[in-house]
Design a protein around this motif. Structure first.
Motif, PDB file in Angstrom:
ATOM      1  N   LYS A 166      15.118  -4.065 -12.484  1.00  0.00           N
ATOM      2  CA  LYS A 166      16.220  -4.038 -11.158  1.00  0.00           C
ATOM      3  C   LYS A 166      16.013  -4.624  -9.701  1.00  0.00           C
ATOM      4  O   LYS A 166      16.709  -5.419  -8.733  1.00  0.00           O
ATOM      5  CB  LYS A 166      17.386  -3.445 -11.476  1.00  0.00           C
ATOM      6  N   ASN A 167      14.971  -3.533  -8.940  1.00  0.00           N
ATOM      7  CA  ASN A 167      14.770  -4.364  -8.658  1.00  0.00           C
ATOM      8  C   ASN A 167      13.080  -4.217  -7.607  1.00  0.00           C
ATOM      9  O   ASN A 167      12.310  -3.792  -8.960  1.00  0.00           O
ATOM     10  CB  ASN A 167      15.028  -3.057  -7.357  1.00  0.00           C
ATOM     11  N   TRP A 168      12.454  -4.908  -6.431  1.00  0.00           N
ATOM     12  CA  TRP A 168      10.897  -4.936  -6.296  1.00  0.00           C
ATOM     13  C   TRP A 168       9.972  -3.737  -7.177  1.00  0.00           C
ATOM     14  O   TRP A 168      10.608  -2.781  -6.323  1.00  0.00           O
ATOM     15  CB  TRP A 168      11.325  -5.361  -4.942  1.00  0.00           C
ATOM     16  N   GLN A 169       9.541  -4.324  -6.860  1.00  0.00           N
ATOM     17  CA  GLN A 169       8.418  -2.924  -7.669  1.00  0.00           C
ATOM     18  C   GLN A 169       8.948  -1.070  -7.964  1.00  0.00           C
ATOM     19  O   GLN A 169       9.026  -0.505  -7.662  1.00  0.00           O
ATOM     20  CB  GLN A 169       7.974  -2.823  -6.775  1.00  0.00           C
ATOM     21  N   ASP A 170      10.444  -1.705  -8.660  1.00  0.00           N
ATOM     22  CA  ASP A 170      10.408   0.084  -8.770  1.00  0.00           C
ATOM     23  C   ASP A 170       9.997   0.589 -10.507  1.00  0.00           C
ATOM     24  O   ASP A 170      10.610   1.510 -11.019  1.00  0.00           O
ATOM     25  CB  ASP A 170      11.962   0.187  -9.622  1.00  0.00           C
ATOM     26  N   LYS A 248      -4.396  -1.771   4.004  1.00  0.00           N
ATOM     27  CA  LYS A 248      -3.217  -2.105   5.515  1.00  0.00           C
ATOM     28  C   LYS A 248      -1.973  -3.570   4.700  1.00  0.00           C
ATOM     29  O   LYS A 248      -2.070  -3.421   4.690  1.00  0.00           O
ATOM     30  CB  LYS A 248      -3.428  -2.672   6.354  1.00  0.00           C
ATOM     31  N   ARG A 249      -3.790  -4.542   4.424  1.00  0.00           N
ATOM     32  CA  ARG A 249      -2.224  -5.873   3.887  1.00  0.00           C
ATOM     33  C   ARG A 249      -2.092  -5.416   2.759  1.00  0.00           C
ATOM     34  O   ARG A 249      -1.171  -5.340   2.062  1.00  0.00           O
ATOM     35  CB  ARG A 249      -3.547  -6.643   3.456  1.00  0.00           C
ATOM     36  N   VAL A 250      -2.717  -5.085   1.723  1.00  0.00           N
ATOM     37  CA  VAL A 250      -2.396  -4.450   0.098  1.00  0.00           C
ATOM     38  C   VAL A 250      -0.805  -3.541   0.424  1.00  0.00           C
ATOM     39  O   VAL A 250       0.041  -3.796  -0.052  1.00  0.00           O
ATOM     40  CB  VAL A 250      -3.126  -3.544  -0.030  1.00  0.00           C
ATOM     41  N   ILE A 251      -1.002  -2.446   1.791  1.00  0.00           N
ATOM     42  CA  ILE A 251       0.044  -1.612   1.428  1.00  0.00           C
ATOM     43  C   ILE A 251       1.222  -2.394   1.609  1.00  0.00           C
ATOM     44  O   ILE A 251       2.502  -2.869   1.354  1.00  0.00           O
ATOM     45  CB  ILE A 251      -0.083  -0.552   2.410  1.00  0.00           C
ATOM     46  N   ARG A 255       6.383  -3.916   0.058  1.00  0.00           N
ATOM     47  CA  ARG A 255       7.182  -4.309   1.184  1.00  0.00           C
ATOM     48  C   ARG A 255       8.426  -3.182   1.946  1.00  0.00           C
ATOM     49  O   ARG A 255       9.139  -2.917   1.020  1.00  0.00           O
ATOM     50  CB  ARG A 255       7.667  -5.721   0.403  1.00  0.00           C
ATOM     51  N   GLY A 256       7.832  -2.293   1.557  1.00  0.00           N
ATOM     52  CA  GLY A 256       7.956  -1.137   1.843  1.00  0.00           C
ATOM     53  C   GLY A 256       8.134  -0.137   0.216  1.00  0.00           C
ATOM     54  O   GLY A 256       8.260   1.649   0.511  1.00  0.00           O
ATOM     55  N   VAL A 257       7.536  -0.017  -0.561  1.00  0.00           N
ATOM     56  CA  VAL A 257       7.486   0.605  -1.864  1.00  0.00           C
ATOM     57  C   VAL A 257       6.353   1.803  -1.545  1.00  0.00           C
ATOM     58  O   VAL A 257       5.418   0.804  -1.237  1.00  0.00           O
ATOM     59  CB  VAL A 257       7.431  -0.351  -3.425  1.00  0.00           C
ATOM     60  N   ARG A 258       6.474   3.112  -2.080  1.00  0.00           N
ATOM     61  CA  ARG A 258       4.780   3.238  -2.326  1.00  0.00           C
ATOM     62  C   ARG A 258       3.662   2.528  -2.323  1.00  0.00           C
ATOM     63  O   ARG A 258       4.688   2.390  -4.263  1.00  0.00           O
ATOM     64  CB  ARG A 258       4.722   4.856  -2.490  1.00  0.00           C
ATOM     65  N   ASP A 317      -1.191   7.209   1.571  1.00  0.00           N
ATOM     66  CA  ASP A 317      -0.715   6.296   1.609  1.00  0.00           C
ATOM     67  C   ASP A 317      -0.197   5.361   0.629  1.00  0.00           C
ATOM     68  O   ASP A 317       0.208   4.660  -0.271  1.00  0.00           O
ATOM     69  CB  ASP A 317      -1.320   4.919   2.481  1.00  0.00           C
ATOM     70  N   PHE A 318      -1.276   6.043  -0.168  1.00  0.00           N
ATOM     71  CA  PHE A 318      -0.818   5.652  -2.330  1.00  0.00           C
ATOM     72  C   PHE A 318      -0.819   7.032  -3.107  1.00  0.00           C
ATOM     73  O   PHE A 318      -1.529   7.906  -2.532  1.00  0.00           O
ATOM     74  CB  PHE A 318      -2.471   4.940  -2.382  1.00  0.00           C
ATOM     75  N   ASP A 319      -0.025   6.798  -4.471  1.00  0.00           N
ATOM     76  CA  ASP A 319       0.005   7.346  -5.314  1.00  0.00           C
ATOM     77  C   ASP A 319      -1.546   6.328  -6.198  1.00  0.00           C
ATOM     78  O   ASP A 319      -1.670   4.886  -6.004  1.00  0.00           O
ATOM     79  CB  ASP A 319       1.357   7.085  -6.495  1.00  0.00           C
ATOM     80  N   ILE A 320      -2.378   7.377  -6.943  1.00  0.00           N
ATOM     81  CA  ILE A 320      -3.308   7.324  -7.456  1.00  0.00           C
ATOM     82  C   ILE A 320      -3.058   7.250  -9.078  1.00  0.00           C
ATOM     83  O   ILE A 320      -3.158   7.700  -9.994  1.00  0.00           O
ATOM     84  CB  ILE A 320      -4.097   8.062  -7.073  1.00  0.00           C
TER      85      ILE A 320
END
Length: 341
Positions: A166-170, A248-251, A255-258, A317-320
């Protein structure tokens, strides 16, 4: 800032793998998807084959629920899992796709995968999927592109039933660029995907043709998954760091999602475990006669403490997603080790 989650892919393994195979199967079966083959189905009477597909759907929708329930019982930072792609076997195969379009089948699947999605949100479990190697959205063969879109949308149906998309990268549904058209092929196919599929698609760098730089050509279109082992192989040995501008560009692409990333290490039975405190030197290994193709392969466990420490620096910064043959038996010790870094 809290550390990111660490997860495993597709299959639960019982903590005591010394037990007899039959006992292990009984312990693991309730959390593990079943499958079948087109060849087996085609040998059966239609009624027998359809009943088998129905039974697999019933089992798999419950197994997903059970797997999420197990992951939800783990410490919060271990609540991440990838679901297997064989939830509905032969869903895009021309002889059997009709079965999965039957109203009674769709109604059952929607009801019970919805339960699994609700449980994941209730327990804070991050779930994802990863269509297989035959999903080649950037192929230069139009027929393969059509089949790949159908395969990706099959995953999107499950995601939709689970209440995601429903939402970006849920929800993360990850593929490699693959295909000779490269990033341009991905850009061309995105408008043809459903809203849910576009919200969930992520693109991962691979270890051969399309590395991280190619992925970054898509940073404005899709969320990017960086696989740091793939990058190590593709770059011939770079241990990229979290401060690197490419990371940083990957992050930013999320768009704000982890963001989520992938981590694996070369097989312990190939390069040996005599130096677990040292990061493998790719160039030195190649010089000694080791093969790139074999260095790509995933280990059983996350055996190299030095590489683990490097990978652990990304957790702020990431979930792995840990990609290892021993699944949760590899990801949990890695999470515990890197929680102390």
């Amino acid at each position: 800032m809290s550390l990111g989650k660490v997860g495993f892919a597709c299959k639960y393994l019982h903590h005591d793998q010394t037990q007899k195979k039959k006992i292990l199967e009984e312990l693991q079966r309730p959390l593990t998807e079943k499958c079948t083959t087109v060849a087996w189905l085609n040998r059966q009477h239609k009624d027998v084959a359809e009943q088998r597909l129905w039974d697999i759907m019933v089992h798999n929708s419950q197994a997903v629920y059970n797997l999420i329930e197990y992951v939800g019982s783990l410490p919060e930072q271990q609540r991440m899992v990838r679901l297997g792609s064989n939830q509905l076997p032969c869903a895009t195969q021309e002889d059997w796709r009709y079965f999965w379009k039957r109203t009674d089948v769709v109604d059952y699947a929607a009801k019970y995968y919805s339960r699994a999605g609700e449980l994941a949100r209730q327990l804070g479990v991050r779930v994802s999927m990863h269509p297989g190697q035959f999903t080649v959205l950037a192929s230069d063969n139009p027929e393969i592109v059509e089949r790949s879109i159908e395969e990706f949308e099959y995953h999107a149906n499950i995601i939709r039933w689970m209440g995601y998309g429903k939402n970006w990268q849920d929800f993360k549904c990850n593929v490699h660029i693959s295909g000779r058209q490269g990033p341009a092929g991905i850009k061309a196919v995105l408008p043809r995907l459903s809203t849910e599929a576009r919200n969930c698609i992520t693109i991962e760098n691979d270890e051969n043709s399309w590395g991280l730089d190619a992925s970054l050509e898509l940073e404005k279109e899709v969320a990017l998954v960086v696989d740091i082992h793939h990058h190590w192989v593709h770059s011939a040995g770079e241990y990229i760091t979290p401060s690197d501008d490419r990371i940083k560009r990957v992050i930013d692409s999320w768009r704000g999602v982890r963001p989520a990333m992938h981590y694996s290490v070369s097989r312990e039975d190939y390069i040996g475990t005599d130096r677990p405190g040292h990061k493998p030197d790719f160039q030195a290994l190649i010089g000694q006669g080791y093969k790139k193709a074999k260095l790509r392969a995933h280990s059983d466990y996350m055996w190299n403490t030095a590489v683990n420490e490097w990978a652990g620096t990304f957790r702020k910064d990431f979930d792995i997603m840990v990609e290892a043959k021993m699944k949760n038996l590899a990801s949990i010790p890695f999470e515990e080790q890197t929680a102390l870094i």
